[in-house]
Scaffold this active site. Structure first.
Site, PDB file in Angstrom:
ATOM      1  N   ASP A  20       0.825  -1.203   0.000  1.00 47.40           N
ATOM      2  CA  ASP A  20       0.000   0.000   0.000  1.00 47.40           C
ATOM      3  C   ASP A  20       0.862   1.257   0.000  1.00 47.40           C
ATOM      4  O   ASP A  20       0.537   2.240   0.632  1.00 47.40           O
ATOM      5  CB  ASP A  20      -0.933  -0.022   1.220  1.00 47.40           C
ATOM      6  CG  ASP A  20      -2.121   0.921   1.073  1.00 47.40           C
ATOM      7  OD1 ASP A  20      -2.380   1.366  -0.054  1.00 47.40           O
ATOM      8  OD2 ASP A  20      -2.770   1.200   2.089  1.00 47.40           O
ATOM      9  N   HIS A  22      -3.846  -0.487  12.332  1.00 45.86           N
ATOM     10  CA  HIS A  22      -3.313  -1.773  11.887  1.00 45.86           C
ATOM     11  C   HIS A  22      -1.797  -1.753  11.717  1.00 45.86           C
ATOM     12  O   HIS A  22      -1.172  -0.699  11.649  1.00 45.86           O
ATOM     13  CB  HIS A  22      -3.966  -2.199  10.564  1.00 45.86           C
ATOM     14  CG  HIS A  22      -3.877  -1.157   9.488  1.00 45.86           C
ATOM     15  ND1 HIS A  22      -4.886  -0.241   9.263  1.00 45.86           N
ATOM     16  CD2 HIS A  22      -2.911  -0.866   8.590  1.00 45.86           C
ATOM     17  CE1 HIS A  22      -4.550   0.555   8.272  1.00 45.86           C
ATOM     18  NE2 HIS A  22      -3.354   0.199   7.844  1.00 45.86           N
ATOM     19  N   ARG A  56       0.219  12.620  11.454  1.00 46.07           N
ATOM     20  CA  ARG A  56      -1.083  12.320  10.839  1.00 46.07           C
ATOM     21  C   ARG A  56      -1.539  10.955  11.329  1.00 46.07           C
ATOM     22  O   ARG A  56      -0.815   9.960  11.200  1.00 46.07           O
ATOM     23  CB  ARG A  56      -0.935  12.320   9.319  1.00 46.07           C
ATOM     24  CG  ARG A  56      -2.161  11.867   8.536  1.00 46.07           C
ATOM     25  CD  ARG A  56      -1.795  11.842   7.051  1.00 46.07           C
ATOM     26  NE  ARG A  56      -2.902  11.453   6.187  1.00 46.07           N
ATOM     27  CZ  ARG A  56      -3.170  10.211   5.809  1.00 46.07           C
ATOM     28  NH1 ARG A  56      -2.423   9.202   6.239  1.00 46.07           N
ATOM     29  NH2 ARG A  56      -4.179   9.957   4.989  1.00 46.07           N
ATOM     30  N   LEU A  57      -2.723  10.903  11.901  1.00 38.39           N
ATOM     31  CA  LEU A  57      -3.268   9.643  12.411  1.00 38.39           C
ATOM     32  C   LEU A  57      -4.098   8.998  11.304  1.00 38.39           C
ATOM     33  O   LEU A  57      -5.255   9.335  11.090  1.00 38.39           O
ATOM     34  CB  LEU A  57      -4.111   9.900  13.657  1.00 38.39           C
ATOM     35  CG  LEU A  57      -3.378  10.532  14.836  1.00 38.39           C
ATOM     36  CD1 LEU A  57      -4.323  10.720  16.013  1.00 38.39           C
ATOM     37  CD2 LEU A  57      -2.163   9.693  15.247  1.00 38.39           C
ATOM     38  N   ASP A  58      -3.485   8.055  10.620  1.00 31.06           N
ATOM     39  CA  ASP A  58      -4.135   7.388   9.498  1.00 31.06           C
ATOM     40  C   ASP A  58      -5.064   6.288   9.994  1.00 31.06           C
ATOM     41  O   ASP A  58      -4.678   5.471  10.836  1.00 31.06           O
ATOM     42  CB  ASP A  58      -3.074   6.789   8.566  1.00 31.06           C
ATOM     43  CG  ASP A  58      -3.677   6.045   7.396  1.00 31.06           C
ATOM     44  OD1 ASP A  58      -4.103   6.707   6.440  1.00 31.06           O
ATOM     45  OD2 ASP A  58      -3.744   4.793   7.450  1.00 31.06           O
ATOM     46  N   GLU A 100      -6.967  11.995  10.563  1.00 26.38           N
ATOM     47  CA  GLU A 100      -7.410  11.890   9.164  1.00 26.38           C
ATOM     48  C   GLU A 100      -8.777  11.215   9.121  1.00 26.38           C
ATOM     49  O   GLU A 100      -8.899  10.024   9.434  1.00 26.38           O
ATOM     50  CB  GLU A 100      -6.386  11.096   8.347  1.00 26.38           C
ATOM     51  CG  GLU A 100      -6.681  11.065   6.867  1.00 26.38           C
ATOM     52  CD  GLU A 100      -7.200   9.711   6.370  1.00 26.38           C
ATOM     53  OE1 GLU A 100      -7.575   9.629   5.196  1.00 26.38           O
ATOM     54  OE2 GLU A 100      -7.214   8.761   7.164  1.00 26.38           O
ATOM     55  N   HIS A 141      -1.493  12.198  -2.375  1.00 23.30           N
ATOM     56  CA  HIS A 141      -1.221  10.815  -2.773  1.00 23.30           C
ATOM     57  C   HIS A 141      -2.506  10.038  -3.037  1.00 23.30           C
ATOM     58  O   HIS A 141      -2.471   8.964  -3.634  1.00 23.30           O
ATOM     59  CB  HIS A 141      -0.405  10.096  -1.695  1.00 23.30           C
ATOM     60  CG  HIS A 141      -1.182   9.762  -0.467  1.00 23.30           C
ATOM     61  ND1 HIS A 141      -1.458  10.689   0.515  1.00 23.30           N
ATOM     62  CD2 HIS A 141      -1.768   8.608  -0.055  1.00 23.30           C
ATOM     63  CE1 HIS A 141      -2.156  10.116   1.469  1.00 23.30           C
ATOM     64  NE2 HIS A 141      -2.369   8.862   1.161  1.00 23.30           N
ATOM     65  N   ASP A 142      -3.635  10.576  -2.574  1.00 25.49           N
ATOM     66  CA  ASP A 142      -4.932   9.946  -2.764  1.00 25.49           C
ATOM     67  C   ASP A 142      -5.653  10.678  -3.904  1.00 25.49           C
ATOM     68  O   ASP A 142      -5.037  11.397  -4.671  1.00 25.49           O
ATOM     69  CB  ASP A 142      -5.740  10.025  -1.467  1.00 25.49           C
ATOM     70  CG  ASP A 142      -6.348   8.684  -1.076  1.00 25.49           C
ATOM     71  OD1 ASP A 142      -6.572   7.861  -1.980  1.00 25.49           O
ATOM     72  OD2 ASP A 142      -6.591   8.466   0.114  1.00 25.49           O
ATOM     73  N   LYS A 161      -4.893   4.830  -8.210  1.00 31.74           N
ATOM     74  CA  LYS A 161      -4.208   5.911  -7.505  1.00 31.74           C
ATOM     75  C   LYS A 161      -2.852   6.249  -8.121  1.00 31.74           C
ATOM     76  O   LYS A 161      -2.339   7.353  -7.932  1.00 31.74           O
ATOM     77  CB  LYS A 161      -4.026   5.542  -6.028  1.00 31.74           C
ATOM     78  CG  LYS A 161      -5.335   5.471  -5.253  1.00 31.74           C
ATOM     79  CD  LYS A 161      -5.086   5.162  -3.783  1.00 31.74           C
ATOM     80  CE  LYS A 161      -6.390   5.093  -3.008  1.00 31.74           C
ATOM     81  NZ  LYS A 161      -6.176   4.813  -1.569  1.00 31.74           N
TER      82      LYS A 161
END
Length: 567
Positions: free
Chosen positions: A53, A91, A270-272, A313, A375-376, A474
């Protein structure tokens, strides 16, 4: 307010986006052409030890030794660059030391509850299936949002042969090495030619990802269990396994990781995917209230002594007001609305919604990180309630006509989520629009984040999409630029002019979270926005029809220090 952060301009890139390594990017930012253009750098997570990813499946938070070194970070700091890094709360990778320990030791691993044992989680809330996992009753999962078909489970084989389901919200892949005829001969009395035939059949089934129940064992049914035991024992996994936030070991991991990021020099983290982490039977597994906010508050307690500002996020509809709730709780938030609103303003030749959003940010004191591309994709779901449904559809149609690719909401048809395209291509590859879009971004409230490919006016990369196969949409906006592409790009007027605007925005004292923004009432296609702080004043005047605009900066004595006009 949770930790103070400045509003200088932030570069956004992978460590290999510009020249192939972080060392190359450091050299680029040292050039006169880019000096003073950026005060911060959001380095995407492939800077760490990751597998899938494009970095968002983290094995551990050591630096990726192919792309980055500690002295690269030190050199960037010496240039006055602060860092923003990702921390993926929900995760970790299957290849993480914790999950590998679980695979090796099974129920004896200290990490057996570090991840979410599906059957333990759902005990008393469903029925055990023949496959060995609990099927929850519908009433307990109807409010849950699963990002893929079926239940979010990865069946994990323990050393004793036990199959244990673990919660897996995102990517997973199970593979098997090919079985050789000699492997079969070693564990059975089957002759070579028969073993060759049987191994060929098994390998074909495995390659097509069919169930091994399809194997025709012929006269060797008595060897079935032995051979299957060998195959399953060689199983390999890839994936992103959900962490159990009720485990003390997970909180030790959180604390250690934040300390490591602070040591690297992080000022923003950044809290993904953090809103997926809190889970309870019968409740939402995304934005669970109040558990999501309790989690965020507990993470904040770890971050605050480290002088880290958290950037949660969350993609959600404007009408849900999650961005406002975050601001009320003292956090920064992403301005996922701006990219679509600017395109809408150009297409409608009206500033109405864009300006209304700018006023809301200032009057409600909402601190944002804003952007054009990233990036998205270009967010669309977020605009629901801010734009009319027909305006959102028109936005989709416009970007698709210009080569963008629609990404529906995790496979759900007719539910918009994002359009993947470079921002330059989404604007019709028009230099005037790109420059005005950049100027508008820089004069919006917030901390501007600049996607590297936007800076170089990158176009849609269809070859990258094709090469990436299913799910590769993407990659349309992730083209890595080599030295020659960078060198030639820096000579382009569109790049030079953007850099001039960035340098002004990054160094002129009128801008900041403690500055004052003033919006003048003009015709619907005219923008006049100004920023002021301690006598310094910056003014943007723009026409959405002609695309002509000017940017001026005034010192406290009234003298101009910057004058940028585009006609």
């Amino acid at each position: 307010m949770k930790n103070k952060i400045n509003a200088n301009v932030m570069l956004n890139a992978y460590p290999d986006s510009l020249g192939g390594t972080l060392n190359e990017i450091t050299g680029l930012l040292s050039l006169d052409e880019l000096k003073d253009a950026f005060g911060a750098f959001y380095i995407l997570p492939s800077v760490f030890n990751t597998d899938l990813d494009r970095g968002f499946s983290v094995i551990d938070y050591e630096l990726n030794d192919l792309l980055a070194r500690r002295d690269d970070l030190e050199r960037l700091k010496a240039l006055g660059i602060e860092f923003k890094f990702d921390f993926i709360l929900n995760h970790g990778s299957v290849l993480s030391p914790q999950f590998q320990d679980l695979l090796q030791k099974g129920g004896n691993s200290i990490y057996k509850d570090f991840f979410i044992d599906w059957n333990k989680f759902w005990t008393g809330y469903g029925t055990m299936t023949e496959e060995g996992y609990i099927q929850p009753e519908e009433k307990y999962i109807r409010d849950m949002f699963f990002r893929k078909k079926g239940l979010p489970i990865l069946m994990v084989r323990f050393p004793n042969g036990e199959e244990v389901p673990y919660w897996n919200t995102f990517y997973q892949k199970v593979s098997y090495p090919k079985i050789d005829p000699q492997d079969i001969m070693k564990m059975t009395k089957i002759q070579y030619l028969t073993a060759e035939k049987l191994s060929s059949q098994i390998n074909e089934i495995l390659e097509s990802e069919q169930s091994l129940k399809a194997v025709n064992w012929g006269d060797h049914v008595e060897d079935k269990e032995t051979i299957l035991e060998f195959i399953e024992g060689s199983r390999r996994y890839l994936g992103q396994m959900d962490l159990n936030i009720n485990s003390p070991l997970v909180w030790d991991f959180y604390k250690e990781t934040l300390a490591r990021l602070a040591d690297y020099g992080a000022t923003i983290v950044r809290l993904d995917a953090f809103a997926y982490a809190p889970k309870k039977p019968g409740e939402r597994n995304f934005l669970n209230d109040p558990d999501t906010w309790d989690l965020l508050n507990d993470i904040q307690k770890l971050a605050e002594p480290l002088n880290i500002t958290l950037l949660p996020e969350i993609h959600s509809k404007y009408e849900e007001k999650i961005y406002e709730l975050l601001a009320q709780k003292g956090y920064m938030t992403y301005d996922f609305f701006l990219p679509g609103l600017i395109i809408n303003a150009f297409e409608s030749q009206s500033k109405k919604v864009l300006e209304s959003w700018a006023r809301e940010l200032t009057t409600k004191n909402i601190r944002t990180v804003n952007m054009l591309g990233c990036h998205d994709g270009i967010p669309l779901l977020d605009l629901k309630g801010l734009l009319k449904e027909e305006e959102i559809q028109q936005l989709i149609d416009t970007v698709v006509e210009r080569g963008g690719l629609v990404k529906d909401l995790h496979g759900q048809k007719n539910v918009y989520y994002q359009v993947n395209a470079t921002y330059y291509s989404a604007l019709g590859e028009n230099d005037m629009r790109m420059l005005l879009a950049r100027a508008i971004q820089l004069f919006m409230p917030g901390k501007p984040q600049v996607w590297y490919l936007d800076l170089f006016a990158g176009v849609n990369d269809y070859e990258a999409v094709k090469a990436s196969g299913v799910g590769g949409h993407k990659e349309i906006n992730r083209t890595n630029l080599n030295r020659e592409a960078i060198k030639s790009g820096l000579k382009k007027e569109i790049v030079k002019r953007q850099l001039a605007l960035l340098k002004f925005r990054n160094t002129f004292p009128a801008f900041g979270f403690d500055s004052t923004m003033h919006i003048e009432d003009e015709q619907q296609n005219q923008l006049t926005w100004s920023w002021q702080k301690e006598g310094y004043r910056a003014v943007l005047k723009a026409d959405l029809i002609s695309l002509e605009f000017s940017v001026e900066g005034f010192q406290p004595d009234g003298c101009k220090t910057f004058n940028f006009k585009l006609k």
